[in-house]
Design a protein around this motif. Structure first.
Motif, mmCIF file in Angstrom:
data_model
loop_
_atom_site.group_PDB
_atom_site.id
_atom_site.type_symbol
_atom_site.label_atom_id
_atom_site.label_comp_id
_atom_site.label_asym_id
_atom_site.label_seq_id
_atom_site.Cartn_x
_atom_site.Cartn_y
_atom_site.Cartn_z
ATOM 1 N N PHE A 23 -76.344 20.352 -22.116
ATOM 2 C CA PHE A 23 -77.495 20.897 -22.853
ATOM 3 C C PHE A 23 -78.798 20.436 -22.205
ATOM 4 O O PHE A 23 -79.009 19.239 -22.028
ATOM 5 C CB PHE A 23 -77.512 20.368 -24.289
ATOM 6 C CG PHE A 23 -76.438 20.912 -25.186
ATOM 7 C CD1 PHE A 23 -76.784 21.631 -26.329
ATOM 8 C CD2 PHE A 23 -75.090 20.699 -24.928
ATOM 9 C CE1 PHE A 23 -75.804 22.124 -27.187
ATOM 10 C CE2 PHE A 23 -74.099 21.180 -25.776
ATOM 11 C CZ PHE A 23 -74.457 21.899 -26.908
ATOM 12 N N LEU A 161 -81.643 24.702 -29.575
ATOM 13 C CA LEU A 161 -80.849 24.157 -28.472
ATOM 14 C C LEU A 161 -79.623 23.406 -28.993
ATOM 15 O O LEU A 161 -78.508 23.633 -28.525
ATOM 16 C CB LEU A 161 -81.704 23.204 -27.615
ATOM 17 C CG LEU A 161 -80.963 22.557 -26.444
ATOM 18 C CD1 LEU A 161 -80.571 23.598 -25.394
ATOM 19 C CD2 LEU A 161 -81.802 21.459 -25.785
ATOM 20 N N GLY A 162 -79.835 22.516 -29.978
ATOM 21 C CA GLY A 162 -78.759 21.638 -30.444
ATOM 22 C C GLY A 162 -77.756 22.351 -31.329
ATOM 23 O O GLY A 162 -76.590 22.538 -30.959
ATOM 24 N N GLY A 186 -81.598 18.055 -27.840
ATOM 25 C CA GLY A 186 -80.494 18.761 -28.506
ATOM 26 C C GLY A 186 -79.684 17.914 -29.470
ATOM 27 O O GLY A 186 -78.571 18.293 -29.839
ATOM 28 N N SER A 189 -77.425 18.858 -32.533
ATOM 29 C CA SER A 189 -76.018 19.263 -32.376
ATOM 30 C C SER A 189 -75.074 18.238 -33.002
ATOM 31 O O SER A 189 -74.001 18.586 -33.505
ATOM 32 C CB SER A 189 -75.661 19.434 -30.895
ATOM 33 O OG SER A 189 -75.876 18.211 -30.193
#
Length: 550
Positions: A23, A161-162, A186, A189
């Protein structure tokens, strides 16, 4: 192509069979794909190119920035103008994958695009976008500008993003062994994955983290209540988040959370690994931090003809090639500024992101010595500055504009706009001296000098980041000898560094270039040779599997 049970579309090497999802907020893979701002992107772009060369079982996860970072143009008086231009990429494939993430308690549609490995010779890259007619305008803008200045938008970008990246991986049925976060952008996540793995212990087995920031203030922190309001924690209450992360105060520190959720982390140079361990040692529950020094992709960056003439020991051809590279790059200088530079004259280039600690305009802090340098008849010099300040970093923009005004007084001083991959490569080819003068120890790695050396430029730097691992002073580059910086205030450190830089330029570097061309050529070659092995990103991508993924 079937994206429902995605596999890396080439046979991966057995040494690199472990599945990794990488990522990053930005990827600088090739000039036409403008989804990067600076060093972090250059690094992740080179990482993906090397993962492809080594046939690693790795995919990249990023964001498709509609306006990129920004386009650097000029106002009427040549000063910096920030412009936003919509980017269109016909070479990206629509995966047909669409799903929702919750932002601010509202479902936001996310679409995934795909960069095929064959397009630019990189590992597979998936890019997420919220710029869809199904979303309201505010949700559409999440993916408009890289590092948006609005705090809520930035938090939403981190979530895209995460959380978006982790959800995409589920949509692809990729089932990675490891989630690798390049910087902490990120880390949302982890909250998504906690619902899957049910415990921090289980999550830790699957999460690794690369930190790029050598000082605590530089690590992203956001109000924990704002994050909660924005659904950042995927349904966990603030009390649960505090328990899970050990964060007691009201600032959610993304890097601290990453260091507590990951099984292993790394700094991006030996020095940065040491600095990071010292910096985070006062916190409990931190994972081990090793170091894997950043590197750049030799195949993409290096001038092959320069290397070929070095390997053949053909000095005439070697010198001629460097002269030609300078002449070609000076066409860009002439086009932008109306100044005709001479390829035979020693050319100093300072080009990278403008940030306070990097001291872009350092040479101009002593105007008496600066004038003596640029007006030296015996040992003439040419100076080029380039780089993109962050679009709302007004001190950095002022610094850039001051250099533009300064350059108007000299025929042999130029400031260029449009510093991206293509211009970066040209300026490294134009450079005899690649000047790098950050305040020690604030540069985590500073990779621009690596690609400069791959194009026959000689590094001249303060002793920070990757430099202590590379420069053997006077042999393959020049380094400002370290003083006792810990016992100096900022003004004393600046005064010491500036005096040393001028002293080395006046007494060592300029006479060497003009009076001892054979020695100069040898230093150039030594730098090219040393950078090729140690600082090619194939070494780095290999080390990630050996040191971080195992």
């Amino acid at each position: 192509m079937d994206f429902k049970n995605f596999k890396v579309p080439y046979t991966s090497d057995d040494r690199y069979s472990k599945k990794v999802a990488y990522f990053s907020m930005e990827f600088a893979i090739h000039q036409p794909l403008k989804i990067y701002s600076g060093g972090l992107g250059f690094l992740s772009g080179s990482h993906l190119r090397s993962a492809y060369e080594l046939k690693q079982n790795l995919i990249g996860i990023g964001i498709l920035w509609k306006y990129g970072y920004y386009d650097q143009a000029r106002n009427q008086d040549q000063t910096l103008q920030v412009t936003w231009m919509e980017k269109i990429y016909s070479f990206l494939e629509d995966t047909g994958i669409k799903f929702q993430i919750i932002v601010h308690d509202v479902p936001v549609w996310v679409k995934a695009y795909y960069l095929n490995p064959e397009t630019f010779n990189s590992a597979p890259l998936f890019l997420l976008s919220t710029d869809l007619p199904e979303n309201d305008y505010v949700s559409q803008t999440i993916c408009h500008r890289l590092y948006d200045a609005n705090v809520s938008t930035k938090v939403a970008q981190f979530m895209l993003l995460g959380i978006g990246g982790a959800k995409l991986i589920d949509e692809l049925n990729f089932n990675p062994d490891l989630y690798h976060l390049n910087e902490a952008h990120g880390i949302s996540s982890a909250f998504y994955l906690l619902q899957k793995y049910k415990s921090v212990e289980k999550l830790k087995e699957h999460l690794v983290f690369t930190t790029h920031t050598p000082e605590e203030a530089g690590n992203e922190k956001h109000d924990i209540y704002l994050c909660q309001k924005m659904s950042y924690f995927c349904g966990f209450s603030i009390d649960e988040v505090r328990k899970l992360t050990g964060i007691e105060d009201d600032q959610f520190n993304h890097s601290l959370a990453a260091l507590r959720f990951a099984k292993m982390a790394n700094g991006v140079s030996k020095l940065h690994g040491k600095v990071s361990n010292e910096m985070w040692s006062k916190y409990s529950g931190i994972c081990p931090i090793t170091s894997i020094t950043n590197a750049q992709n030799w195949r993409y960056w290096a001038d092959k003809q320069l290397y070929a003439s070095m390997d053949e020991n053909n000095d005439w051809r070697f010198d001629d090639r460097k002269w030609y590279l300078k002449k070609r790059a000076f066409e860009i200088v002439a086009d932008q500024t109306g100044k005709l530079f001479n390829p035979s004259i020693l050319t100093i280039v300072w080009a990278r992101r403008f940030a306070g600690y990097k001291r872009a305009d350092f040479l101009s802090w002593d105007m008496e010595r600066f004038n003596a340098l640029v007006n030296n008849k015996k040992y003439p010099v040419q100076i080029i500055w380039a780089g993109k300040p962050y679009p709302v970093d007004y001190p950095a923009i002022t610094q850039f504009n001051n250099l533009v005004q300064l350059s108007k007084n000299y025929k042999n001083v130029a400031v260029l706009v449009g510093y991206e991959l293509a211009l970066s490569k040209r300026l490294k080819q134009a450079s005899d001296i690649w000047l790098n003068n950050p305040r020690v120890p604030r540069e985590a790695s500073g990779t621009s000098g690596m690609t400069a050396a791959m194009n026959g430029a000689i590094n001249f730097s303060t002793d920070d980041g990757w430099i202590p691992e590379f420069i053997n002073d006077g042999n393959n580059g020049f380094v400002v000898p370290q003083a006792d910086y810990r016992n100096m205030n900022v003004q004393e450190q600046d005064a010491y560094d500036l005096d040393k830089i001028y002293e080395m330029l006046e007494q060592q570097i300029l006479p060497l270039y003009y009076d001892q061309p054979d020695t100069w050529r040898q230093i150039r070659k030594n730098g090219m040779r040393d950078v090729r092995v140690q600082f090619d990103s194939n070494r780095m991508a290999h080390e990630y599997y050996e040191k971080l993924y195992k």
